[in-house]
Design a protein around this motif. Structure first.
Motif, short mmCIF file in Angstrom:
data_model
loop_
_atom_site.label_atom_id
_atom_site.label_comp_id
_atom_site.label_asym_id
_atom_site.label_seq_id
_atom_site.Cartn_x
_atom_site.Cartn_y
_atom_site.Cartn_z
N ARG A 144 -42.97 -1.80 14.48
CA ARG A 144 -43.32 -1.33 13.14
C ARG A 144 -42.29 -1.79 12.12
O ARG A 144 -42.65 -2.24 11.02
N LEU A 145 -41.01 -1.69 12.48
CA LEU A 145 -39.96 -2.08 11.54
C LEU A 145 -39.67 -3.57 11.56
O LEU A 145 -39.28 -4.15 10.54
N HIS A 153 -39.03 -4.69 7.69
CA HIS A 153 -38.83 -3.72 6.62
C HIS A 153 -37.51 -3.99 5.90
O HIS A 153 -36.56 -4.52 6.49
N ILE A 155 -34.43 -3.00 5.23
CA ILE A 155 -33.45 -2.03 5.74
C ILE A 155 -32.05 -2.60 5.59
O ILE A 155 -31.78 -3.75 5.95
N HIS A 326 -29.77 4.00 7.75
CA HIS A 326 -31.05 3.76 7.08
C HIS A 326 -32.21 3.81 8.09
O HIS A 326 -33.29 4.33 7.80
N ILE A 327 -31.96 3.32 9.30
CA ILE A 327 -32.98 3.38 10.36
C ILE A 327 -33.22 4.83 10.77
O ILE A 327 -34.34 5.22 11.11
N GLN A 329 -33.35 7.36 8.82
CA GLN A 329 -34.32 7.91 7.87
C GLN A 329 -35.74 7.42 8.18
O GLN A 329 -36.71 8.16 8.01
N GLU A 330 -35.85 6.16 8.63
CA GLU A 330 -37.16 5.58 8.88
C GLU A 330 -37.79 6.05 10.20
O GLU A 330 -39.00 5.98 10.37
N THR A 331 -36.95 6.51 11.13
CA THR A 331 -37.45 6.77 12.49
C THR A 331 -37.29 8.21 12.94
O THR A 331 -37.49 8.52 14.11
#
Length: 734
Positions: A144-145, A153, A155, A326-327, A329-331
């Motif tokens: 996904r990322l 993404h 990031i 940052h990852i 926050q995304e995961t």
């Protein structure tokens, strides 16, 4: 109590007990109830003994190393460690493909978490390392990322990194976050959360995961280039791409994969059939991998047939790396189900082996162990670890006694990583895909549970199917959430709509059963016994009320309102002179028919107890009433509520129960509550449940005590008459 010899019968003679009389005759022991403040003080109190126990609990290795039997256990652990290590190497490479990472990172995951679990874990038999379901969940986050096609993404920290390095950063960061969550749950002592994942839900979820894994490995088995997809319906889209590209299948990959799958499957079946005769299971996956490597190298499969191979495997370990915030926050949404699933599977396997080998495991300490292991491993670029069922079975079946076998398996992985990893470079990825698919047999065969669940427990079957279908269509993370929702709904519905029943006495005994299930029963006239088989709370109090009305055959509130209306009408007729009281009863004195007038009274007043003041006599509601007044007939004089299965009452249910009891009492029905839990009774006293109408004297110790009391109070009405005989109610001695 007297036991009769030679017969399985007993005779008991004791007083008839209500809760009040029992409390008077038997002195209770005073027990100090700890307050919340007491629990907090105890939790933060520390002394030398508690500090020692805490240290031992945080480092279980100290406890079991003290009792380690070198002569009896060491050789078994060595054999088990070598066997498990070889399997761990192969599974590390194979399962890494599920995570969409370069294969050698699977070797890191089979080493670093194992080392830390050796010191912190409480299970002696599980093999820590990559687990296919977790690998697939990580793979969905990675793709996904950092998708196969298109830009990753935006990031912070991706700048200057290759696609593989970006994916490794995502996998290690989400693993680090899942480890933090597991560690936090362990420290906060919330290991019980795994109890919300029932065996049925886990079975449906892992079956769906097996379907996802099977589809994800088709591209390696068929030799196709298929981009990694994630999100809802990703499995459908992946199959669509595979079918569109099916004509580009690499025949050599298909032949290799089918050969590996057939041979491994056959030998595994032989291992299972003759496991009692084999000293150790035949490591067929390792053997076939070595053969495939040799053949691929000799015939140069990569160049001649265009087969995708493992390729370059760097020697040694990479330096530690900090996770990317940052990852995080995304995961965060995906990391939590990973933490739960990884722990749930490992804890379930650990429980099986702990029972088999008679030792205890600590759920909270297991959370700490896996959390710390994942944090430690993620720092060295490994991905989330749990336990693979097949690998743990190898460790236990080859004679492993303790985690020394696990540590030795990690050493075998380390040797491969540091020295001989280059020998695996010509290994076709189709071989790894075939190994993964063969090891899915156990999870895929769980489909056989569905017919059994449908016959035995349909709500559980709905949970299994709902979880499985949701996880297949929506993805593993959303599927798990949907499965939990279905499971909680099934639990709520079972508690909200319990199977209430009307009981009857089994003739000649003190036993009471559902009257629909037995023939030889005794039901006293005018008495109803109603059983509530669940807690009573805000969600089911209305259902309980409706079932009670159905059981007694009338609505007490409606009857009460009808009686109060009738009393008002009688008062009006007496006041007008249309009705007079004589020695023979009420007499109509009006020349014409008495018409019923509109009652404009306040409905709230009709709910109050019947008041016979200003009337010359009490009204016999079972007799014919004057002036054509009709009131619903009540044939029940006593109602017994069996609270034996009621484990708690909340405030809403308490208010609703009190209202129901008052309505019944106001229509002259005597209510008795039996087998009530002492804590519920104490709560009723604390909540000011009792008043002039609802009194503690209605509570009886057992159902039979209440029935005997009713028999004494209403001796005529509790005899059931027939054309042939009178069946007296059982005597006090039985």
């Amino acid at each position: 109590m007297q036991m009769r010899r030679g017969a399985q019968q007993y005779v008991v003679a004791r007083p008839l007990y209500s809760e009040e009389s029992f409390a008077e005759d038997h002195e209770t022991v005073y027990r100090h109830r700890k307050t919340m403040l007491d629990h907090i003080k105890q939790y933060f109190t520390c002394d030398a003994r508690r500090a020692k126990n805490t240290a031992l609990s945080l480092l279980p290795v100290i406890a079991w190393m003290k009792i380690y039997r070198i002569k009896e256990w060491l050789l078994s652990d060595i054999v088990s460690g070598i066997s498990t290590g070889l399997v761990a190497v192969l599974q590390g490479l194979a399962y890494c493909l599920l995570a969409s990472l370069p294969p050698w990172y699977g070797l890191f995951s089979a080493f670093f978490p194992v080392v830390l679990y050796f010191f912190l874990g409480t299970s002696r038999h599980i093999s820590v390392g990559p687990f296919p379901v977790l690998c697939l969940m990580i793979g969905s986050v990675v793709t996904r990322l950092v998708p196969d096609e298109g830009l990753p993404h935006n990031i912070t920290g991706f700048e200057g990194l290759t696609r593989d390095e970006q994916r490794v950063l995502v996998a290690s960061s989400v693993t680090f976050l899942a480890g933090i969550m597991q560690l936090a749950m362990g420290i906060l002592q919330v290991g019980f959360v795994v109890m919300y994942l029932s065996d049925t839900l886990v079975s449906g979820f892992t079956t769906a995961a097996a379907v996802h894994i099977l589809v994800s490995q088709l591209k390696f088995v068929l030799g196709l280039t298929v981009p990694g997809l994630s999100g809802p319906l990703a499995l459908i889209y992946t199959l669509e791409i595979i079918f569109n590209k099916i004509t580009s299948t690499n025949v050599c990959d298909v032949v290799i994969s089918l050969t590996i799958m057939v041979v491994v499957f056959v030998v595994k079946e032989l291992n299972d059939r003759f496991k009692s005769k084999l000293p150790v299971p035949i490591p067929i996956e390792v053997i076939m991998t070595v053969i495939a490597c040799g053949v691929s190298y000799a015939f140069d499969f990569k160049t001649r047939y265009g087969i995708d191979v493992v390729g370059y495997i760097p020697k040694g370990y990479e330096p530690p790396m900090a996770p990317n915030l940052h990852i995080f926050q995304e995961t965060a949404v995906e990391a939590f189900p990973m933490a739960i699933v990884g722990f749930a599977v490992a804890f379930s396997v650990a429980k099986v082996y702990s029972v088999k080998h008679d030792y205890t495991i600590d759920g909270n300490q297991e959370l700490i162990a896996f959390g710390a292991s994942n944090i430690f491993g993620a720092s060295f670029k490994s991905f989330a670890a749990s336990t693979a069922l097949s690998r743990s079975a190898v460790q236990e079946s080859t004679g492993g006694k303790t985690q020394v076998a696990g540590l030795l398996s990690a050493i075998i992985v380390m040797i491969v990583t540091l020295a001989i990893g280059f020998l695996l470079e010509p290994l076709p990825k189709s071989v790894l895909g075939a190994v993964v698919i063969v090891n899915l047999k156990g999870m895929l065969m769980q489909f056989r549970d569905v017919p059994y669940l449908w016959r035995r427990d349909k709500p559980d079957c709905v949970v299994w199917l709902g979880t499985c279908i949701a996880a297949i269509l929506l993805g593993l993370d959303l599927g798990l959430a949907a499965g939990l929702g279905v499971e909680l709904i099934s639990v709520v519905l079972r508690a909200q709509f319990p199977r209430c029943s009307v009981l009857a006495n089994i003739n000649g005994t003190d036993i009471y059963k559902d009257r629909k299930d037995y023939v030889d029963i005794y039901e006293p006239e005018g008495v109803k016994i109603f059983r509530i088989p669940s807690p009573i709370f805000f969600a089911n109090i209305e259902f309980f009320r409706s079932k009670l009305v159905e059981a007694v055959g009338f609505n007490p509130l409606r009857v009460l309102r009808k009686r109060n209306k009738a009393l008002r009408r009688i008062r009006k007729l007496l006041k007008k002179g249309d009705l007079q009281w004589t020695s023979k009863g009420f007499l109509n004195t009006s020349c014409g028919p008495i018409k019923e007038s509109e009652d404009e009274s306040n409905m709230e007043e009709l709910d109050l107890p019947t008041d016979f003041k200003d009337l010359p006599t009490r009204i016999d509601w079972s007799a014919e009433l004057p002036a054509n007044i009709i009131v619903p007939r009540v044939d029940v004089h006593s109602l017994v509520l069996d609270f034996a299965a009621v484990s708690f009452l909340d405030i809403s249910a308490l208010k609703g129960l009190k209202t129901m009891l008052k309505e019944l009492i106001r229509v002259e029905v005597e209510v008795y509550i039996v087998a009530c839990d002492p804590y519920i009774l104490e709560k009723l006293h604390d909540c000011c449940f009792f008043d002039d109408e609802v009194q503690p004297s209605m509570f009886f110790l057992t159902l039979h005590d209440a029935m005997l009391y009713i028999h004494e109070k209403h001796p005529g009405s509790t005899e059931k008459k027939s054309d042939f005989e009178k069946a007296p109610y059982p005597e006090t001695k039985f």
